[in-house]
Enzyme design. Sequence first.
Site, PDB file in Angstrom:
ATOM      1  N   HIS A 189       0.806  -1.220   0.000  1.00 30.21           N
ATOM      2  CA  HIS A 189       0.000   0.000   0.000  1.00 30.21           C
ATOM      3  C   HIS A 189       0.843   1.277   0.000  1.00 30.21           C
ATOM      4  O   HIS A 189       0.714   2.099  -0.917  1.00 30.21           O
ATOM      5  CB  HIS A 189      -0.997  -0.050   1.168  1.00 30.21           C
ATOM      6  CG  HIS A 189      -1.689   1.244   1.429  1.00 30.21           C
ATOM      7  ND1 HIS A 189      -2.536   1.832   0.511  1.00 30.21           N
ATOM      8  CD2 HIS A 189      -1.650   2.081   2.504  1.00 30.21           C
ATOM      9  CE1 HIS A 189      -2.998   2.973   1.020  1.00 30.21           C
ATOM     10  NE2 HIS A 189      -2.471   3.144   2.217  1.00 30.21           N
ATOM     11  N   HIS A 211       3.531   7.060   5.233  1.00 26.28           N
ATOM     12  CA  HIS A 211       2.330   7.738   5.728  1.00 26.28           C
ATOM     13  C   HIS A 211       1.534   6.951   6.763  1.00 26.28           C
ATOM     14  O   HIS A 211       0.837   7.530   7.580  1.00 26.28           O
ATOM     15  CB  HIS A 211       1.426   8.158   4.569  1.00 26.28           C
ATOM     16  CG  HIS A 211       0.595   7.050   4.003  1.00 26.28           C
ATOM     17  ND1 HIS A 211       1.038   6.213   3.016  1.00 26.28           N
ATOM     18  CD2 HIS A 211      -0.660   6.631   4.302  1.00 26.28           C
ATOM     19  CE1 HIS A 211       0.096   5.335   2.722  1.00 26.28           C
ATOM     20  NE2 HIS A 211      -0.948   5.561   3.493  1.00 26.28           N
ATOM     21  N   GLU A 254       0.549   5.721  12.454  1.00 25.39           N
ATOM     22  CA  GLU A 254      -0.781   5.287  12.844  1.00 25.39           C
ATOM     23  C   GLU A 254      -0.855   3.777  13.069  1.00 25.39           C
ATOM     24  O   GLU A 254      -1.509   3.316  13.999  1.00 25.39           O
ATOM     25  CB  GLU A 254      -1.805   5.713  11.784  1.00 25.39           C
ATOM     26  CG  GLU A 254      -3.183   5.792  12.396  1.00 25.39           C
ATOM     27  CD  GLU A 254      -4.260   6.108  11.396  1.00 25.39           C
ATOM     28  OE1 GLU A 254      -3.937   6.436  10.242  1.00 25.39           O
ATOM     29  OE2 GLU A 254      -5.432   6.022  11.779  1.00 25.39           O
ATOM     30  N   ASP A 255      -0.209   3.027  12.215  1.00 24.72           N
ATOM     31  CA  ASP A 255      -0.429   1.575  12.242  1.00 24.72           C
ATOM     32  C   ASP A 255       0.721   0.736  12.784  1.00 24.72           C
ATOM     33  O   ASP A 255       0.622  -0.481  12.842  1.00 24.72           O
ATOM     34  CB  ASP A 255      -0.745   1.079  10.814  1.00 24.72           C
ATOM     35  CG  ASP A 255      -2.044   1.667  10.295  1.00 24.72           C
ATOM     36  OD1 ASP A 255      -2.845   2.118  11.152  1.00 24.72           O
ATOM     37  OD2 ASP A 255      -2.259   1.683   9.077  1.00 24.72           O
ATOM     38  N   ASP A 300      -3.273   8.378  -1.068  1.00 26.77           N
ATOM     39  CA  ASP A 300      -3.613   7.288  -0.149  1.00 26.77           C
ATOM     40  C   ASP A 300      -5.053   6.847  -0.398  1.00 26.77           C
ATOM     41  O   ASP A 300      -5.353   5.660  -0.556  1.00 26.77           O
ATOM     42  CB  ASP A 300      -3.429   7.805   1.286  1.00 26.77           C
ATOM     43  CG  ASP A 300      -3.903   6.822   2.336  1.00 26.77           C
ATOM     44  OD1 ASP A 300      -3.629   5.618   2.185  1.00 26.77           O
ATOM     45  OD2 ASP A 300      -4.532   7.270   3.322  1.00 26.77           O
ATOM     46  N   ASP A 340     -23.507  13.444 -26.256  1.00 29.09           N
ATOM     47  CA  ASP A 340     -22.132  13.925 -26.120  1.00 29.09           C
ATOM     48  C   ASP A 340     -21.353  13.059 -25.139  1.00 29.09           C
ATOM     49  O   ASP A 340     -20.858  13.517 -24.127  1.00 29.09           O
ATOM     50  CB  ASP A 340     -22.089  15.403 -25.697  1.00 29.09           C
ATOM     51  CG  ASP A 340     -23.053  15.684 -24.559  1.00 29.09           C
ATOM     52  OD1 ASP A 340     -23.799  14.771 -24.156  1.00 29.09           O
ATOM     53  OD2 ASP A 340     -23.033  16.821 -24.076  1.00 29.09           O
TER      54      ASP A 340
HETATM   55 MN    MN Z   1      -2.776   4.528   3.890  1.00 27.69          MN
END
Ligand code: MN
Length: 722
Positions: free
Chosen positions: A55, A79, A83-84, A146, A266
Amino acid sequence: MVETTNQIVRFGEIQDMVKAYYPDADLDLIRGAYVYSARVHQGQTRMSGEPYLSHPVAVAGILAQMKLDEASVATGLLHDTVEDTLATTDELERFFGSEIANLVDGVTKISKIPFQSKEERQAENFRKMILAMSRDIRVLLVKLADRLHNMRTLQHMPRESQIRISRETMEIYAPLAARLGIYWLRTDLEELAFRHLEPERFAYIEKRLEDSLQERQVYVNTVLSIVRERMEKENIKAIIKGRNKDIHSIHKKMLNQHLEFDQVHDLTAFRIILDSVSDCYTVLGLIHSLWKPVPGRFKDYLAMPKSNGYQSLHTTVIGPEGHRIEIQIRTHEMDLIAEEGIAAHWSYKEGKSVDDEDAKVVNWLRQMMEWQQELEDPREFLENVRVDLYPDEVYVFTPKGDLKEFPKGSTPLDFAYSIHSEVGHSCVGARVNGKMVSLKHELVTGDTVEIVTSVHQRPSKDWLKHVKTGRARTKIRHYIMALEKEKAIAMGRESVERELKKWRLDIARVEKDGELLRIAQEFNFRTETELYASIGYGRQSAKVLVTRLIPLHEREKVKIENFEEKQIKEAPPPSKSGVRVQGLSDVMVHFAKCCNPLPGDMIRGFITRGRGVTIHEADCPNLTESDDKRIVDASWDEKQAHDRMVKLVIHSVNRPGMLATISSVFTSNDSDIIQANVSVINDREARGFFVIKVRNVDHLTRIMHSLKRVKGVENVERLGMA
Ligand code: MN
């Protein structure tokens, strides 16, 4: 890192891409970021079963496609680390410097915003908030990349998540991409979101497009060859593109214009890209000579660029077979900006100074944010900016996740008053992100605010120092004024009540009669309450009001009655004094000490100030020398009479047994001795003072006669008590 072989290859591509558009790029930074990310994400997998690292690498790839600087690409790789994983911002700062650490921190913060899919206004606030939090535009670009990759891999998520994330993308991120002018990104995000939100509708349009592909291709080729032929004839160098409209925009068109798929003609938009501005106008003329323009559809954003700098000529003509076709005409540079938006300005340009552009960028972004309609593209500028897009605003959440906007410096009070004035009035503080804070606490973007109230709380004047919003200010002022007015009304009414009492009038009765309302209106007030307030504030006099209320002759009458009443009123409970004053038996009386009158004596009264009536013997010199206006008739009430004390002085010879003899006289005359004091003056003479109880003058006279008959008693005198 054996399992990431595939990723390493792809990572190698990223390095190559960056090197291609930025030969001097700090590739070590990107490589370091990759290695670090691989290490901390090790063992983690995505919903698809792929290693998690796939990712961040994909996100970095998108950023590299956008030709962003190495810091942005490195941030893409890092990134999700804070957080993870166990990674911290401090650690990132140590390894990669503060620039990268700040960028990652910015992306992490946005990820933590608890989004709520609500009405459009809320969505707009969320977008503003993200912009406000993305002080560095690169934060937002990384966040968008992201989101794009997450949308591309959304099929692995549970259905519920697909819907939630797609809504968020539709409401928040696609419009943000549009605002930044990154058209392709907006289109991709919308297309992916639409696919998950309305899979059947998406599949239907997709199928119809496929079915009509050949037919449309024939048509597009016809148009292209006519235009090309004409360009060559005029010797104009041009790139001509036929671009299929995306499914989401076809869907929107069908919806908005109530069309069936067959009625949408169109489906293809044509774009002619030229070398110079003058070519653009020449080609426009050629197109209009080929096909009839549809009135009202021509737009010259070339002579008059959009305020974000977007430039292009737009026209719609009636093409072959009578179908409408849309044509955009612009230069290569304009095309790049139109496609890449803000990223076109952001991407690496050698030797460009950062600071020069700052002011311009801030202005431009601001303008863009304020714009209600969708923006297509930006223009010149944008380098290494750190902008505070909304320096004067903060965005905070309610406990339910609703977003509210406040001026910077706002406090829990502003928040409380934005809910309801009663919540404001009773606010004692707030829990901000779960922590108790005072009323003065300044709110910060991203805070979750829960107001704490108390029924005992009341607004005070110094609250005005701690609020920023007009609403809170107004409500507090109102409250304070109302409170003061209430007091003024109470005070005013009390004064009126007091004044009325002097005239023996009851305020409740006068109010009920409507008399006060009449007077109030005479004084130009709407209600008596207003009049009371005015008296309470000291602007009016209660006396003047009452004078106006009661006619003169009434007042005179009451004055006299008052005087009489006062005499009675000031008397204590019915007197047992046995004296009537002017025929009244319950007047408070005292007996003058000077003459100490006894029942049977001729008496008169004297009106004292505040102490009722003093009873003197009628000829008491103290009385006859006094103000005769205050002297009143008095008489004994024999039925009420009771024993009184009297003081006697007895002159006698000094001999043994004298005191005993005198005492026996009192006893035999049925009189109690209260006090006796005998003193010897010399060998022969003695003098005794006696306080005795007598019924009346006759009783006393009898006693005095008896005393005088005693041998050795020379004189008996009645004295005053003083
Ligand atoms: Mn992410």
